[in-house]
Design an enzyme around this catalytic site. Structure first.
Site, PDB file in Angstrom:
ATOM      1  N   LYS A  88      -6.799 -11.112  11.948  1.00 46.96           N
ATOM      2  CA  LYS A  88      -6.297  -9.931  12.682  1.00 46.96           C
ATOM      3  C   LYS A  88      -6.077 -10.174  14.183  1.00 46.96           C
ATOM      4  O   LYS A  88      -5.055 -10.689  14.571  1.00 46.96           O
ATOM      5  CB  LYS A  88      -7.197  -8.738  12.407  1.00 46.96           C
ATOM      6  CG  LYS A  88      -7.079  -8.301  10.950  1.00 46.96           C
ATOM      7  CD  LYS A  88      -7.474  -6.878  10.687  1.00 46.96           C
ATOM      8  CE  LYS A  88      -6.958  -6.452   9.328  1.00 46.96           C
ATOM      9  NZ  LYS A  88      -7.979  -6.090   8.355  1.00 46.96           N
ATOM     10  N   TYR A 115       0.815  -1.223   0.000  1.00 43.31           N
ATOM     11  CA  TYR A 115       0.000   0.000   0.000  1.00 43.31           C
ATOM     12  C   TYR A 115       0.844   1.267   0.000  1.00 43.31           C
ATOM     13  O   TYR A 115       0.445   2.267   0.599  1.00 43.31           O
ATOM     14  CB  TYR A 115      -0.947   0.008   1.225  1.00 43.31           C
ATOM     15  CG  TYR A 115      -2.181  -0.821   0.979  1.00 43.31           C
ATOM     16  CD1 TYR A 115      -3.260  -0.277   0.311  1.00 43.31           C
ATOM     17  CD2 TYR A 115      -2.245  -2.138   1.392  1.00 43.31           C
ATOM     18  CE1 TYR A 115      -4.387  -1.044   0.051  1.00 43.31           C
ATOM     19  CE2 TYR A 115      -3.368  -2.913   1.131  1.00 43.31           C
ATOM     20  CZ  TYR A 115      -4.437  -2.348   0.462  1.00 43.31           C
ATOM     21  OH  TYR A 115      -5.542  -3.110   0.210  1.00 43.31           O
ATOM     22  N   TYR A 170     -14.905  -3.908   2.238  1.00 46.14           N
ATOM     23  CA  TYR A 170     -13.530  -4.380   2.005  1.00 46.14           C
ATOM     24  C   TYR A 170     -13.406  -5.752   2.639  1.00 46.14           C
ATOM     25  O   TYR A 170     -13.657  -5.920   3.834  1.00 46.14           O
ATOM     26  CB  TYR A 170     -12.494  -3.431   2.622  1.00 46.14           C
ATOM     27  CG  TYR A 170     -11.094  -3.976   2.475  1.00 46.14           C
ATOM     28  CD1 TYR A 170     -10.408  -3.868   1.255  1.00 46.14           C
ATOM     29  CD2 TYR A 170     -10.467  -4.644   3.524  1.00 46.14           C
ATOM     30  CE1 TYR A 170      -9.141  -4.406   1.097  1.00 46.14           C
ATOM     31  CE2 TYR A 170      -9.195  -5.180   3.370  1.00 46.14           C
ATOM     32  CZ  TYR A 170      -8.542  -5.065   2.167  1.00 46.14           C
ATOM     33  OH  TYR A 170      -7.285  -5.603   2.005  1.00 46.14           O
ATOM     34  N   ASP A 227     -18.014 -11.090   7.961  1.00 46.31           N
ATOM     35  CA  ASP A 227     -16.564 -10.890   7.929  1.00 46.31           C
ATOM     36  C   ASP A 227     -16.188 -10.100   9.179  1.00 46.31           C
ATOM     37  O   ASP A 227     -16.268  -8.876   9.201  1.00 46.31           O
ATOM     38  CB  ASP A 227     -16.171 -10.134   6.651  1.00 46.31           C
ATOM     39  CG  ASP A 227     -14.670  -9.864   6.589  1.00 46.31           C
ATOM     40  OD1 ASP A 227     -13.968 -10.152   7.569  1.00 46.31           O
ATOM     41  OD2 ASP A 227     -14.206  -9.351   5.542  1.00 46.31           O
TER      42      ASP A 227
HETATM   43  C1  PLP Z   1      -8.079  -6.606   6.909  1.00 49.07           C
HETATM   44  C2  PLP Z   1      -9.352  -7.199   6.492  1.00 49.07           C
HETATM   45  C3  PLP Z   1      -9.395  -8.303   5.633  1.00 49.07           C
HETATM   46  C4  PLP Z   1      -8.161  -8.882   5.013  1.00 49.07           C
HETATM   47  O1  PLP Z   1      -7.319  -9.447   5.959  1.00 49.07           O
HETATM   48  P1  PLP Z   1      -5.773  -9.691   5.588  1.00 49.07           P
HETATM   49  O2  PLP Z   1      -5.259 -10.474   6.748  1.00 49.07           O
HETATM   50  O3  PLP Z   1      -5.171  -8.320   5.487  1.00 49.07           O
HETATM   51  O4  PLP Z   1      -5.738 -10.431   4.318  1.00 49.07           O
HETATM   52  C5  PLP Z   1     -10.627  -8.846   5.327  1.00 49.07           C
HETATM   53  N1  PLP Z   1     -11.744  -8.336   5.837  1.00 49.07           N
HETATM   54  C6  PLP Z   1     -11.760  -7.284   6.669  1.00 49.07           C
HETATM   55  C7  PLP Z   1     -13.047  -6.780   7.215  1.00 49.07           C
HETATM   56  C8  PLP Z   1     -10.558  -6.661   7.010  1.00 49.07           C
HETATM   57  O5  PLP Z   1     -10.563  -5.595   7.801  1.00 49.07           O
END
Ligand code: PLP
Length: 447
Positions: free
Chosen positions: A287, A17, A145, A258
């Site tokens: 995360k 990025y 996203y 998600d």
């Molecule tokens: C960061 C994120 C992802 C992607 O996760 P990565 O570990 O960076 O591939 C997917 N969905 C959401 C909501 C995110 O914040």
């Protein structure tokens, strides 16, 4: 100094990025310690965004480090087809015990993007396995996203992030999130930015954008519950989402939450899905899962989904896996992180941070009525837009704020003109107050 880390970095590294031409010197970080990142010159920075949203208990946590070391001496990796191990099974048991809804199986992968890829493949193959050839459409929200791999990009808002690949992304039906109040797109093209009129289950059910959806062709919906993170920390209403999920469930549509960013206490509850009564069929985690120590993704599903793969026909197998699926080191750190998260003191910290954010939101709105807008918070998340230049990810104010904050010992990384806070839960009241003070100073300086 030609041999400095910065100089060596510039010879060999390509940063994520980051526009590479005229890239400012990266800051060599030599140590992490609780709320702080420490650079090679000994400067200490409060990590107010949890190092890209992952570090929930602070850096280099001794308890997590110890568990990681113990695991590394015992079993560092093993193929996960035909073999199993204690950390993977224990972690699945514990996750299934705390996830909202009725999940019954855990599928491991490597990160947030793979967790959403797995979820989409599970949902699509669920219908294929069950002989519904027509249920192939995917619903997603504007400003969403879900990651950077192709499937994850496809279900994400078309934006500057995806522009070079738009033609290769598969078709998705984008709809507005059930919005209230403070919506302001940071990255989306203009048409993704309209305010949604959908703000209650009743309004939702009768809303025009939904009347045109051919439900019998929809396989699944993927959504970031209550907060659209990379889309600009856009927050929306639990009641509206609940109505939408109920409608989707009524139509048999598989609901994929998600929770890669919102999971593990971020929104004030252990999972954001717990704010709704209707629960997802599939949930994606990453995360904060390992406390930000190791890369690990989880896709959990209900028995309804799993059952579709429980068939004689070998073609109905879920042919997906990664070399490091269920890596024991990653699972061990996730277990350690859960131990910490379940401590009373951690839950108290989350509550305290939430209350501090709310007080700061009120005072910031009062003191900077003209230069701030859409001040919002949910749990440990706090965000607002600075009124300067154009809204959006490419707003150059971001870098200016990062530099001004770093000079004052705080690390911030606004999404364009959206300034947000996402501190690790170990932040003390004083540390958080320091971050607030720095934001105020910057606002005054830029006025
Ligand atoms: C960061 C994120 C992802 C992607 O996760 P990565 O570990 O960076 O591939 C997917 N969905 C959401 C909501 C995110 O914040």
């Amino acid at each position: 100094m030609p041999n400095s880390l910065k100089a060596r970095d510039k010879q060999v590294i390509w940063h994520p990025y980051t526009p590479q031409k005229y890239m400012p010197d990266p800051i060599p970080i030599v140590k992490g310690e609780g709320s702080y990142l420490i650079d090679a010159d000994g400067n200490r920075y409060l990590d107010a965004i949890s190092s890209w949203w992952v570090t929930i208990h602070g850096h280099a946590h001794p308890y997590i480090a110890e568990k990681l070391y113990e695991q590394a001496k015992t079993l560092e990796q093993v193929i996960f087809a035909g073999f199993t191990h204690e950390p993977a099974v224990r972690l699945a048991e514990r996750l299934l015990g705390v996830l909202p809804g009725h999940f019954s199986r855990v599928f491991y992968s490597d990160n947030g993007s793979t967790a959403t890829e797995v979820a989409l493949k599970m949902a699509l193959q669920y219908w294929w396995n069950n002989g519904y050839q027509k249920r192939t459409k995917i619903l997603a929200f504007n400003n969403s996203y879900h990651g950077d791999t192709f499937g994850a990009m496809s279900v994400s808002q078309r934006s500057i992030f995806t522009k070079a690949f738009d033609e290769k992304l598969f078709e998705v039906v984008f709809v507005n999130a059930p919005a209230v109040g403070s919506r302001q797109s940071a990255i989306g093209p203009a048409k993704g930015r309209e305010q949604s009129a959908v703000n209650s289950p009743e309004v939702f059910a009768g809303s025009q954008q939904w009347e045109t959806i051919p439900w019998e062709e929809v396989a699944c919906i993927i959504y970031e519950p209550l907060v659209q993170g990379a889309g600009g920390m856009l927050m929306y209403d639990a009641e509206g989402l609940d109505g939408l999920l109920k409608k989707c469930r009524q139509e048999g549509v598989i609901c994929i939450a998600d929770e890669v960013m919102t999971g593990f206490g971020r929104t004030g509850k252990l999972f954001a899905s717990a704010y709704m009564s209707a629960q997802p069929d599939i949930i994606c985690l990453s995360k904060g899962l390992t406390g930000g120590t190791m890369a690990l993704g989880v896709t959990a599903c209900t028995h309804r989904i799993y059952e579709a793969f429980l068939q004689e026909d070998k073609l109905k197998t879920f042919f997906h896996g990664h070399s490091f699926t269920a890596n024991p080191l990653a699972c061990a750190t996730a277990l350690a992180s859960l131990d910490l998260l379940e401590e009373k003191s951690c839950l108290n910290n989350i509550d305290r941070i939430s209350r501090q954010h709310q007080a700061f939101a009120a005072s910031l709105a009062k003191d900077f009525p003209a230069s701030t807008k859409n001040i919002r918070c949910l749990g440990t998340l706090f965000a607002f837009e600075i009124v300067q230049g154009k809204d959006g990810y490419l707003n150059t104010i971001s870098r200016e704020i990062t530099e001004k904050a770093l000079a004052r010992g705080v690390y911030l990384r606004p999404l364009g003109n959206t300034v947000y806070l996402m501190p690790p839960y170990c932040f003390t009241a004083e540390e958080l107050n320091k971050v607030y003070d720095v934001i105020r100073e910057i606002m005054v300086e830029m006025a």
